[in-house]
Design an enzyme around this catalytic site. Structure first.
Site, PDB file in Angstrom:
ATOM      1  N   CYS A  83       0.799  -1.110   0.125  1.00 12.25           N
ATOM      2  CA  CYS A  83      -0.044   0.005  -0.109  1.00 12.25           C
ATOM      3  C   CYS A  83       0.780   1.270   0.134  1.00 12.25           C
ATOM      4  CB  CYS A  83      -0.785  -0.066   1.127  1.00 12.25           C
ATOM      5  SG  CYS A  83      -1.972   1.265   1.261  1.00 12.25           S
ATOM      6  N   CYS A  97       0.796   5.049   7.103  1.00  8.50           N
ATOM      7  CA  CYS A  97       0.004   4.778   8.036  1.00  8.50           C
ATOM      8  C   CYS A  97       1.085   4.045   9.031  1.00  8.50           C
ATOM      9  CB  CYS A  97      -1.166   3.964   8.106  1.00  8.50           C
ATOM     10  SG  CYS A  97      -2.208   4.705   6.918  1.00  8.50           S
ATOM     11  N   CYS A 107       0.851   0.364  10.268  1.00  9.16           N
ATOM     12  CA  CYS A 107       0.247  -0.582   9.336  1.00  9.16           C
ATOM     13  C   CYS A 107       1.233  -1.424   8.622  1.00  9.16           C
ATOM     14  CB  CYS A 107      -0.702   0.216   8.256  1.00  9.16           C
ATOM     15  SG  CYS A 107      -1.175  -1.343   7.331  1.00  9.16           S
ATOM     16  N   CYS A 116     -16.205  -9.368   6.441  1.00 10.81           N
ATOM     17  CA  CYS A 116     -15.851  -7.894   5.885  1.00 10.81           C
ATOM     18  C   CYS A 116     -14.577  -8.313   5.136  1.00 10.81           C
ATOM     19  CB  CYS A 116     -15.422  -7.313   7.117  1.00 10.81           C
ATOM     20  SG  CYS A 116     -16.594  -7.275   8.475  1.00 10.81           S
ATOM     21  N   CYS A 137     -19.469  -6.357   4.201  1.00 15.33           N
ATOM     22  CA  CYS A 137     -18.806  -5.193   4.619  1.00 15.33           C
ATOM     23  C   CYS A 137     -17.681  -5.021   3.899  1.00 15.33           C
ATOM     24  CB  CYS A 137     -18.571  -4.979   5.957  1.00 15.33           C
ATOM     25  SG  CYS A 137     -17.344  -3.651   6.645  1.00 15.33           S
ATOM     26  N   CYS A 150     -19.398   2.008   9.093  1.00 13.08           N
ATOM     27  CA  CYS A 150     -18.665   1.562  10.141  1.00 13.08           C
ATOM     28  C   CYS A 150     -17.023   2.362  10.225  1.00 13.08           C
ATOM     29  CB  CYS A 150     -18.180   0.046   9.793  1.00 13.08           C
ATOM     30  SG  CYS A 150     -17.014  -0.641  10.986  1.00 13.08           S
ATOM     31  N   ARG A 173     -17.450  -3.051  17.950  1.00 14.22           N
ATOM     32  CA  ARG A 173     -16.672  -4.089  17.515  1.00 14.22           C
ATOM     33  C   ARG A 173     -15.318  -4.105  18.314  1.00 14.22           C
ATOM     34  NH1 ARG A 173     -19.823  -6.206  13.886  1.00 14.22           N
ATOM     35  NH2 ARG A 173     -21.117  -4.643  12.968  1.00 14.22           N
TER      36      ARG A 173
HETATM   37  N1  SAM Z   1      -6.513   0.393   3.522  1.00 17.02           N
HETATM   38  C1  SAM Z   1      -7.874   0.310   4.064  1.00 17.02           C
HETATM   39  C2  SAM Z   1      -8.044   1.612   5.031  1.00 17.02           C
HETATM   40  O1  SAM Z   1      -6.737   1.937   5.514  1.00 17.02           O
HETATM   41  O2  SAM Z   1      -9.205   2.378   5.124  1.00 17.02           O
HETATM   42  C3  SAM Z   1      -8.492  -0.543   5.122  1.00 17.02           C
HETATM   43  C4  SAM Z   1      -7.125  -1.427   5.655  1.00 17.02           C
HETATM   44  S1  SAM Z   1      -7.763  -1.821   7.446  1.00 17.02           S
HETATM   45  C5  SAM Z   1      -9.359  -1.929   7.702  1.00 17.02           C
HETATM   46  C6  SAM Z   1      -7.364  -0.212   8.136  1.00 17.02           C
HETATM   47  C7  SAM Z   1      -7.513  -0.259   9.808  1.00 17.02           C
HETATM   48  O3  SAM Z   1      -7.262  -1.374  10.449  1.00 17.02           O
HETATM   49  C8  SAM Z   1      -6.845   0.747  10.099  1.00 17.02           C
HETATM   50  O4  SAM Z   1      -7.627   2.261   9.774  1.00 17.02           O
HETATM   51  C9  SAM Z   1      -6.656   0.624  11.505  1.00 17.02           C
HETATM   52  O5  SAM Z   1      -7.813   0.971  12.288  1.00 17.02           O
HETATM   53  C10 SAM Z   1      -6.456  -0.853  11.546  1.00 17.02           C
HETATM   54  N2  SAM Z   1      -5.258  -1.630  11.767  1.00 17.02           N
HETATM   55  C11 SAM Z   1      -4.406  -1.508  10.993  1.00 17.02           C
HETATM   56  N3  SAM Z   1      -3.249  -2.068  11.334  1.00 17.02           N
HETATM   57  C12 SAM Z   1      -3.198  -2.055  12.867  1.00 17.02           C
HETATM   58  C13 SAM Z   1      -2.513  -2.065  13.898  1.00 17.02           C
HETATM   59  N4  SAM Z   1      -1.195  -2.794  13.592  1.00 17.02           N
HETATM   60  N5  SAM Z   1      -2.915  -2.364  15.086  1.00 17.02           N
HETATM   61  C14 SAM Z   1      -4.150  -2.098  15.350  1.00 17.02           C
HETATM   62  N6  SAM Z   1      -5.238  -1.666  14.139  1.00 17.02           N
HETATM   63  C15 SAM Z   1      -4.653  -1.686  12.948  1.00 17.02           C
HETATM   64 FE1  SF4 Z   2      -2.823   1.407   3.541  1.00 18.26          FE
HETATM   65 FE2  SF4 Z   2      -2.571   0.012   5.976  1.00 18.26          FE
HETATM   66 FE3  SF4 Z   2      -2.937   2.869   5.766  1.00 18.26          FE
HETATM   67 FE4  SF4 Z   2      -4.918   1.211   4.872  1.00 18.26          FE
HETATM   68  S1  SF4 Z   2      -4.156   1.353   7.099  1.00 18.26           S
HETATM   69  S2  SF4 Z   2      -4.058   2.957   3.784  1.00 18.26           S
HETATM   70  S3  SF4 Z   2      -3.651  -0.552   4.068  1.00 18.26           S
HETATM   71  S4  SF4 Z   2      -1.262   1.491   4.952  1.00 18.26           S
END
Ligand code: SAM
Ligand code: SF4
Length: 312
Positions: free
Chosen positions: A45, A49, A52, A89, A121, A181, A253
């Site tokens: 990606c 973030c 992530c 989802c 979802c 959500c 959730r």
């Molecule tokens: N790429 C899409 C986005 O960013 O909206 C969907 C990916 S996923 C649903 C993204 C979410 O997962 C993030 O907004 C965060 O809330 C959660 N998430 C991702 N990495 C995480 C981590 N290491 N610990 C806890 N929550 C995490």
């Molecule tokens: Fe990309 Fe992860 Fe950010 Fe979603 S949360 S936009 S998958 S880097």
């Protein structure tokens, strides 16, 4: 914001009591919805973030995976249903949805999964109104897009997009007639003030989100937050209680990070208003409790998986 702070800083026993009363007025007290989260496209990606594993900016251990084929997704959805999930989802490691063959394949997945009688979802990143409408037409029930934290703290976590981008997507989701959500992550290094501001942002979403996601940070090796300390459970319980009070009929959730909570900690989260979990040993890329562990956990608390979706 003052209204949120007044509730947030209440003495914890009083706060949990109030949240429990609100919960019991709106939900069956012994039911938890089970959902299944499947990563349909993993890794690579372009966003940064800081939490992530899927960001291409960091060297994490996840295995990149192209968009899954329909057959694989349907097999996972059928299994999820058999295991007690009422919601399925599909998440993608995308910044945003791009029109074209991949999005068409996702629309096909939505259509086919819906036929199984599951709440479908998607969480695919940023979305235009036209794309949201196409997902609705295909049978999508909900779209997840997390605000993640307060607008003030957000730039410290993500620099490749702005808070307004998230709010715009939620507006498109709502305008297309999908249920919303959204939610966030605790333990990013945010302050109590940030948590109040984050919850306040959620209260500005009208009508209120039907579903709130509360993640606790899973520190991922190779990401900027890999060394972050775990958020104390009573701070998680405080946020869940405040969310329950402000969102009496939304599903809350208990999502990422639940695997690091012991049964008593999870019990406290359910008691204060969380009423949905993801089942199955994998979230998108992170570990999650095994199915039998969850079955035994719920049984030990006299809780059961709800047979319908939004348990009202
Ligand atoms: N790429 C899409 C986005 O960013 O909206 C969907 C990916 S996923 C649903 C993204 C979410 O997962 C993030 O907004 C965060 O809330 C959660 N998430 C991702 N990495 C995480 C981590 N290491 N610990 C806890 N929550 C995490
Ligand atoms: Fe990309 Fe992860 Fe950010 Fe979603 S949360 S936009 S998958 S880097």
């Amino acid at each position: 914001m003052e209204e949120v702070k007044k509730i947030y800083f209440k003495p914890l026993m009083e706060l949990i009591d109030q949240a429990r009363q609100v919960h019991n007025k709106n939900f069956k007290s012994n039911e938890v919805q089970a959902s299944k989260l499947l990563s349909i496209k993993t890794g690579a990606c372009p966003e940064d973030c800081a939490y992530c594993s899927q960001s291409a900016r960091y060297h994490t251990k996840i295995k990149k995976e192209k968009l899954l084929d329909l057959k694989t997704v349907l097999e996972k959805a059928k299994l999820a249903k058999k295991q007690g999930a009422t919601r399925f989802c599909m998440g993608a490691g995308w910044r945003e949805v791009k029109n074209g063959s991949q999005f068409d394949r996702v629309l096909e997945m939505v259509k086919e999964v819906k036929k199984l009688g599951l709440e479908v979802c998607c969480t695919l990143g940023m979305l235009s109104l036209d794309q949201a409408k196409k997902l609705k037409q295909a049978g999508l029930y909900a779209y997840n897009h997390n605000l993640d934290t307060s607008p003030e703290f957000y730039p410290k976590i993500i620099s490749t997009r702005v808070y307004q981008d998230r709010l715009d997507t939620l507006k498109n989701v709502r305008q297309a007639g999908l249920t919303v959500c959204t939610g966030g992550i605790l333990g990013l290094g945010e302050s109590h003030q940030d948590r109040c501001s984050f919850i306040n942002q959620l209260t500005l979403i009208k009508p209120p989100p039907e579903s709130l996601t509360i993640n606790t940070l899973i520190p991922i090796e190779g990401t900027p937050l890999e060394k972050q300390k775990p958020v104390p459970i009573l701070e998680v319980v405080r946020v869940i209680s405040v969310c329950r009070i402000f969102f009496p009929s939304s599903m809350i959730r208990l999502s990422a990070g639940r695997k690091n909570m012991n049964p008593s900690e999870q019990f406290l989260c359910f008691y204060s208003g969380a009423n949905s979990i993801f089942i199955g040993d994998k979230l998108l890329t992170a570990d999650n409790p095994e199915l039998d562990t969850d079955h035994n956990l719920l049984k030990s608390m006299d809780l059961q998986m709800s047979s319908s979706g939004q348990i009202l």
